[in-house]
Enzyme design. Structure first.
Site, mmCIF file in Angstrom:
data_model
loop_
_atom_site.group_PDB
_atom_site.id
_atom_site.type_symbol
_atom_site.label_atom_id
_atom_site.label_comp_id
_atom_site.label_asym_id
_atom_site.label_seq_id
_atom_site.Cartn_x
_atom_site.Cartn_y
_atom_site.Cartn_z
ATOM 1 N N GLU A 1 89.265 64.286 61.444
ATOM 2 C CA GLU A 1 88.961 62.854 61.575
ATOM 3 C C GLU A 1 90.155 62.067 62.106
ATOM 4 O O GLU A 1 89.985 61.036 62.744
ATOM 5 C CB GLU A 1 88.520 62.272 60.221
ATOM 6 C CG GLU A 1 87.016 62.125 60.120
ATOM 7 C CD GLU A 1 86.560 61.241 58.963
ATOM 8 O OE1 GLU A 1 87.295 61.076 57.982
ATOM 9 O OE2 GLU A 1 85.442 60.707 59.054
ATOM 10 N N HIS B 1 87.671 90.522 56.625
ATOM 11 C CA HIS B 1 86.550 91.433 56.898
ATOM 12 C C HIS B 1 85.443 90.724 57.657
ATOM 13 O O HIS B 1 84.312 91.185 57.691
ATOM 14 C CB HIS B 1 86.038 92.038 55.594
ATOM 15 C CG HIS B 1 87.097 92.835 54.904
ATOM 16 N ND1 HIS B 1 87.109 94.212 54.884
ATOM 17 C CD2 HIS B 1 88.223 92.451 54.254
ATOM 18 C CE1 HIS B 1 88.181 94.643 54.245
ATOM 19 N NE2 HIS B 1 88.876 93.580 53.849
ATOM 20 N N LYS C 1 75.780 57.231 62.687
ATOM 21 C CA LYS C 1 75.314 56.221 61.723
ATOM 22 C C LYS C 1 74.379 55.236 62.423
ATOM 23 O O LYS C 1 73.354 54.845 61.884
ATOM 24 C CB LYS C 1 76.504 55.442 61.154
ATOM 25 C CG LYS C 1 77.342 56.212 60.161
ATOM 26 C CD LYS C 1 78.350 55.290 59.507
ATOM 27 C CE LYS C 1 79.279 56.048 58.594
ATOM 28 N NZ LYS C 1 80.395 55.251 58.133
HETATM 29 O O1 PA5 Z 1 88.391 59.095 55.995
HETATM 30 C C1 PA5 Z 1 87.548 58.224 56.082
HETATM 31 O O2 PA5 Z 1 87.827 57.026 56.307
HETATM 32 C C2 PA5 Z 1 86.079 58.570 55.887
HETATM 33 O O3 PA5 Z 1 85.911 59.914 55.640
HETATM 34 C C3 PA5 Z 1 85.489 57.744 54.732
HETATM 35 O O4 PA5 Z 1 86.170 58.065 53.552
HETATM 36 C C4 PA5 Z 1 83.981 58.033 54.579
HETATM 37 O O5 PA5 Z 1 83.314 57.768 55.765
HETATM 38 C C5 PA5 Z 1 83.387 57.178 53.449
HETATM 39 O O6 PA5 Z 1 83.507 55.817 53.723
HETATM 40 P P1 PA5 Z 1 83.274 54.744 52.585
HETATM 41 O O7 PA5 Z 1 84.381 54.860 51.592
HETATM 42 O O8 PA5 Z 1 83.314 53.408 53.282
HETATM 43 O O9 PA5 Z 1 81.931 55.023 51.959
#
Ligand code: PA5
Length: 402
Positions: free
Chosen positions: A271, A292, A394
């Site tokens: 990410e 393996h 989303k």
């Molecule tokens: O690292 C990040 O920002 C994401 O993985 C968020 O943690 C994830 O999308 C969850 O978002 P939120 O805390 O707004 O529900």
């Protein structure tokens, strides 16, 4: 304590000149860590204040006293760090009480139905964690659990059993806290999502699991004080390999208890760096199991992979008569020999050892990876703190919702 070896099994691929060419870039990045822009990453008070830490400890104790099942609702950065720490530091089989269920990270009806069935008749406390408060998966999960709890607990009792971790001011969850008087914690604005394991996001579930969070934070501070240079070196090592067409990084572990640590690392790196058509694809291997299966590819497959191997020097001692050897030493001997074998192929390795699997070392290791991820992102010239690509799916799902 951590021990790093970024050289022995990389030197076939990386020269001293390669490394030296990064000196001025790293100096500039480290300057940013000491400026307004990034200095909060080196200040533990950014993650959690003393008052919050005390609240976390007392609420965690109360939760442990009253519940059978503690449900942590959240997705991505809202749960992966705490799950990684809890799985690493608590027994795999003889589970401690309360049982901790991580929920709201999928939308599979079988899982939802099973959890609702399982908690019937059990004493439940829920910690819903979402910075935005609008994320689909945790929002569906929380509605289901909250409705179930409203049917069996009074509103006074709910105040003890619903704990909200969200943005300080905005969002539906903050609104709910105001309306219902639920206890709440704040996701700090500048340390959100995948970097938030040492904020109340991660620390409350970890404390409920009976893990010493003071020790964990001592580890975080140790990395800030002692391992920034190593975090730079790791980021540079990765960047050099990336520029030599090593596009995949395997986080390779030799203890299944670190399985979720590898999952957390995959999220942190994918990410943070996977954007603008750049970034290394993180994968994981649990050895010796995966030797393996995936091992064949790492030895002889396409020449695009490198490994970051995480070992533990001193595990439980268990003598194996057949080989007149302690299993801990055998496991670590296998780790080194596999690095050697892969290096004989085309897969270089870095090794990071914790001297023991405990709170301090895990705090050190996770903070090390977070700092290095920031350095690596700046070397790639991308923003390591956003995740614009997560919006596309989303948007399309929202179009399908009424
Ligand atoms: O690292 C990040 O920002 C994401 O993985 C968020 O943690 C994830 O999308 C969850 O978002 P939120 O805390 O707004 O529900």
């Amino acid at each position: 304590m951590l021990k790093f070896d970024f050289r022995t099994y990389n030197n076939k691929f990386i020269s001293d000149e390669n490394r030296d060419s990064y000196i001025s870039k790293i100096e500039k990045i480290n300057g940013r860590f000491h400026s307004e822009e990034l200095k909060h990453w080196l200040d533990i008070n950014t993650y959690v204040s003393k008052e919050e830490l005390n609240d976390i400890k007392s609420i965690a104790q109360e939760v442990r006293d009253i519940c059978d099942v503690f449900i942590v609702i959240g997705i991505g950065g809202s749960y992966m760090g705490s799950k990684a720490v809890i799985e690493a530091l608590t027994p795999t089989y003889n589970k401690r009480k309360p049982e901790i269920i991580f929920f709201g990270k999928n939308i599979n009806p079988n899982e939802y139905t099973e959890v609702l069935e399982y908690i019937k008749g059990k004493s439940v406390v829920v910690n819903v964690i979402s910075k935005s408060g609008t994320t689909l998966e945790p929002s569906i999960a929380f509605d289901l659990i909250y409705n179930d709890m409203k049917n069996r607990y009074s509103s006074e009792e709910l105040k003890k059993r619903v704990i909200v971790t969200t943005d300080a001011n905005t969002g539906t969850l903050r609104q709910l806290v105001k309306e219902e008087g639920f206890r709440s914690f704040v996701v700090p604005t500048i340390v959100g999502g995948r970097y938030s394991v040492f904020t109340p996001v991660g620390l409350l579930p970890i404390a409920v699991a009976g893990i010493n969070i003071d020790e964990l934070l001592i580890g975080v501070q140790n990395t800030i004080d002692n391992y920034l240079e190593n975090a730079n070196e790791y980021a540079v090592t990765r960047d050099i390999l990336y520029n030599k067409d090593k596009f995949i990084e395997s986080f390779t572990i030799y203890d299944e208890k670190l399985h979720y640590l590898a999952e957390w690392l995959k999220q942190l790196l994918a990410e943070s760096h996977g954007k603008e058509k750049k970034g290394i694809l993180p994968i994981s291997n649990i050895n010796t199991r995966d030797l393996h299966s995936m091992g064949q590819y790492l030895q002889e497959g396409k020449d695009i992979i490198f490994e970051t191997v995480i070992g533990v020097k001193n595990n439980q001692s268990l003598y194996i008569d057949k080989y007149k050897m302690d299993l801990n030493n055998l496991n670590n001997m296998a780790l080194e020999k596999v690095c050697m074998a892969h290096n004989n192929g085309y897969t270089p390795s870095s090794i990071i050892y914790m001297d023991k699997l405990n709170e301090q070392n895990l705090g050190e290791l996770m903070q090390f990876f977070m700092l290095s991820t920031i350095v690596g992102g700046l070397l790639l010239e991308i923003n390591p703190f956003d995740q614009p690509g997560v919006q596309e799916y989303k948007k399309l799902i929202n179009e399908g919702l009424n």
